[in-house]
Design a protein around this motif. Structure first.
Motif, PDB file in Angstrom:
ATOM      1  N   VAL A  76     -22.207  13.331 -15.151  1.00 48.55           N
ATOM      2  CA  VAL A  76     -22.932  13.706 -13.934  1.00 48.55           C
ATOM      3  C   VAL A  76     -22.490  15.084 -13.449  1.00 48.55           C
ATOM      4  CG1 VAL A  76     -23.245  13.124 -11.485  1.00 48.55           C
ATOM      5  CG2 VAL A  76     -23.383  11.332 -13.231  1.00 48.55           C
ATOM      6  N   LYS A  77     -21.192  15.337 -13.521  1.00 44.83           N
ATOM      7  CA  LYS A  77     -20.671  16.652 -13.125  1.00 44.83           C
ATOM      8  C   LYS A  77     -21.382  17.769 -13.887  1.00 44.83           C
ATOM      9  CE  LYS A  77     -17.324  18.484 -15.279  1.00 44.83           C
ATOM     10  NZ  LYS A  77     -16.004  18.681 -15.932  1.00 44.83           N
ATOM     11  N   GLY A 113     -14.645  12.789  -5.445  1.00 44.83           N
ATOM     12  CA  GLY A 113     -14.406  14.219  -5.291  1.00 44.83           C
ATOM     13  C   GLY A 113     -15.682  15.040  -5.323  1.00 44.83           C
ATOM     14  N   MET A 114     -16.656  14.627  -6.135  1.00 41.58           N
ATOM     15  CA  MET A 114     -17.929  15.358  -6.188  1.00 41.58           C
ATOM     16  C   MET A 114     -18.711  15.202  -4.892  1.00 41.58           C
ATOM     17  SD  MET A 114     -19.493  15.159 -10.048  1.00 41.58           S
ATOM     18  CE  MET A 114     -19.272  13.397 -10.327  1.00 41.58           C
ATOM     19  N   HIS A 167     -26.384  13.285  -5.109  1.00 41.32           N
ATOM     20  CA  HIS A 167     -25.042  12.890  -5.558  1.00 41.32           C
ATOM     21  C   HIS A 167     -24.820  11.400  -5.294  1.00 41.32           C
ATOM     22  CE1 HIS A 167     -24.117  17.200  -5.694  1.00 41.32           C
ATOM     23  NE2 HIS A 167     -22.924  16.930  -6.177  1.00 41.32           N
ATOM     24  N   ARG A 168     -25.077  11.022  -4.053  1.00 41.04           N
ATOM     25  CA  ARG A 168     -24.803   9.635  -3.664  1.00 41.04           C
ATOM     26  C   ARG A 168     -25.689   8.648  -4.423  1.00 41.04           C
ATOM     27  NH1 ARG A 168     -23.367  12.082   1.411  1.00 41.04           N
ATOM     28  NH2 ARG A 168     -21.329  11.259   2.097  1.00 41.04           N
ATOM     29  N   LEU A 226     -10.102  17.162  -5.030  1.00 38.03           N
ATOM     30  CA  LEU A 226      -9.846  15.914  -4.304  1.00 38.03           C
ATOM     31  C   LEU A 226      -9.647  14.764  -5.284  1.00 38.03           C
ATOM     32  CD1 LEU A 226      -9.680  14.600  -1.457  1.00 38.03           C
ATOM     33  CD2 LEU A 226     -12.036  13.859  -1.830  1.00 38.03           C
ATOM     34  N   GLY A 227     -10.380  14.763  -6.389  1.00 38.24           N
ATOM     35  CA  GLY A 227     -10.262  13.677  -7.354  1.00 38.24           C
ATOM     36  C   GLY A 227      -8.845  13.503  -7.873  1.00 38.24           C
ATOM     37  N   HIS A 228      -8.196  14.604  -8.254  1.00 33.18           N
ATOM     38  CA  HIS A 228      -6.819  14.521  -8.728  1.00 33.18           C
ATOM     39  C   HIS A 228      -5.881  14.045  -7.626  1.00 33.18           C
ATOM     40  CE1 HIS A 228      -7.331  17.455 -12.370  1.00 33.18           C
ATOM     41  NE2 HIS A 228      -7.779  16.240 -12.616  1.00 33.18           N
ATOM     42  N   ALA A 229      -6.141  14.463  -6.390  1.00 36.81           N
ATOM     43  CA  ALA A 229      -5.307  14.013  -5.269  1.00 36.81           C
ATOM     44  C   ALA A 229      -5.444  12.510  -5.059  1.00 36.81           C
ATOM     45  CB  ALA A 229      -5.689  14.772  -3.995  1.00 36.81           C
TER      46      ALA A 229
END
Length: 365
Positions: free
Chosen positions: A192-193, A276-277, A298-299, A255-258
């Motif tokens: 998706v990214k 994160g996306m 996105h959602r 944010l994803g890695h966090a």
């Protein structure tokens, strides 16, 4: 994308050009091309694999025996394998077997395994031959492609690593067919990214019929892998060491890695990147660059894939502290990949903390 000597007749070969050029072979029944991909001069081979693939790794070893001396290194599954102690174990195996610069490492597993195997290959004698054989969707479309290798530390994910190109990537779609459905869906976050940052056809295919798109036996599934790998190949061909363009591949990852770190890596990478996306999309919307319709898309797509799109409200300070140590930060200044529109990524540098928090409120549960 053309047939090639490394591929079966129906294989697709996507070239990575520039520094450390190599081919990515995608198809069914292409695992038997691993031996040829190692090239001339290799004598010893170390297959790095997780416990869940012990039997398949042993079968791969059997196909290589006679041409090579083959050792197996079983490492912990998932992020538990991406530790310096695990790399040291692999170095020990190679040292005791007298591996030289003309020998090779094969990463046989998911993204964490290929990250670790690549790091081991990059650091042993300052670099030996590496072939990546990803066995998960995430590994095929992301981790095994592009030459990023790394391990985690207590302070964060992938903070120690090296850029190191493999000699080849062999992506056998038959290996994905037996994966649990939740693992396939988690891998779709990286697909998706690629759709949002560069290749909208990906989004169209998923929206047309999510069940067909996520069926590993369908033509649509293969098409999605080829499109996603094509995006990454084009980007890394022009920016191998992430000096500029390659940063767009980090969409959703700050944010994803966090989140992964906060969850002690109990969340799947794709689940964290999905959240994160949505966060990055909200940042784009709040800065006035991204239309509401793209944020909503996105959602809807991530919901259709049953991937998460929110995270608990009370975790913001923990996440912010981890993001400030992110490897993409510059002089303590946070950087986010955002979208100005569909397939129009850009860098948001040094955003105000208030803006970051406002975007987080939009995804907080």
């Amino acid at each position: 994308m053309t047939p090639d000597a490394l591929g079966a007749p129906d294989a697709t070969v996507i070239p990575v050009t520039g520094d450390g050029a190599y081919d990515i072979v995608i198809g069914r029944g292409v695992l038997d091309r691993v031996g040829d991909s190692l090239g001339a001069g290799v004598n010893k081979v170390l297959i790095v694999h997780p416990p869940t693939l012990a039997l398949l790794a042993a079968e791969l070893r059997e196909t290589l025996l006679g041409r090579f001396e083959v050792l197996l290194a079983e490492i912990p599954d998932a992020e538990a394998g991406k530790r310096v102690e695990v790399a040291a174990f692999c170095w020990q195996v190679m040292g005791q077997a007298d591996f030289t610069r003309t020998d090779a490492v094969i990463g046989f597993g998911g993204g964490a395994v290929t990250d670790l195997a690549g790091f081991v290959a990059a650091t042993w004698l300052r670099g030996v031959t590496l072939v990546q054989v990803p066995t998960t969707l995430l590994g095929m479309v992301d981790a095994a492609v592009g030459g990023k290798t790394g391990i985690n530390t207590n302070e964060g994910k992938n903070l120690v690593g090296a850029f190191y190109a493999p000699r080849a990537v062999i992506a056998d779609l038959d290996l994905v067919a037996s994966l649990p459905r939740n693992e396939i869906l988690a891998g779709f976050a990286e697909v998706v990214k690629c759709g949002f940052i560069a290749e909208p056809e990906i989004l169209d295919i998923i929206e047309r019929d999510v069940d067909v798109a996520t069926d590993p036996l369908s033509d649509e599934f293969r098409r999605l892998i080829e499109l996603s790998v094509g995006v990454k190949a084009r980007v890394v061909s022009s920016d191998f060491k992430e000096a500029g363009l390659r940063e767009i591949l980090n969409y959703g990852h700050t944010l994803g890695h966090a989140i992964e770190h906060a969850e002690r890596y109990q969340w799947r990478h794709g689940a964290a990147v999905a959240v994160g996306m949505v966060y990055a999309a909200e940042l784009g919307r709040l800065t006035g660059s991204l239309p509401d319709a793209v944020v909503d898309r996105h959602r809807s797509i991530l919901n259709a894939l049953t991937l998460p799109i929110s995270y608990p409200a009370g975790r913001w300070q923990t996440l912010l502290a981890t993001m400030q140590r992110d490897k993409k930060a510059r002089a303590g200044m946070l950087r986010f990949i955002v979208l100005d529109d569909l397939a129009r990524p850009s860098v948001l540098q040094g955003p105000e903390t208030a803006l970051l928090y406002a975007a987080y409120q939009e995804i907080a549960s």
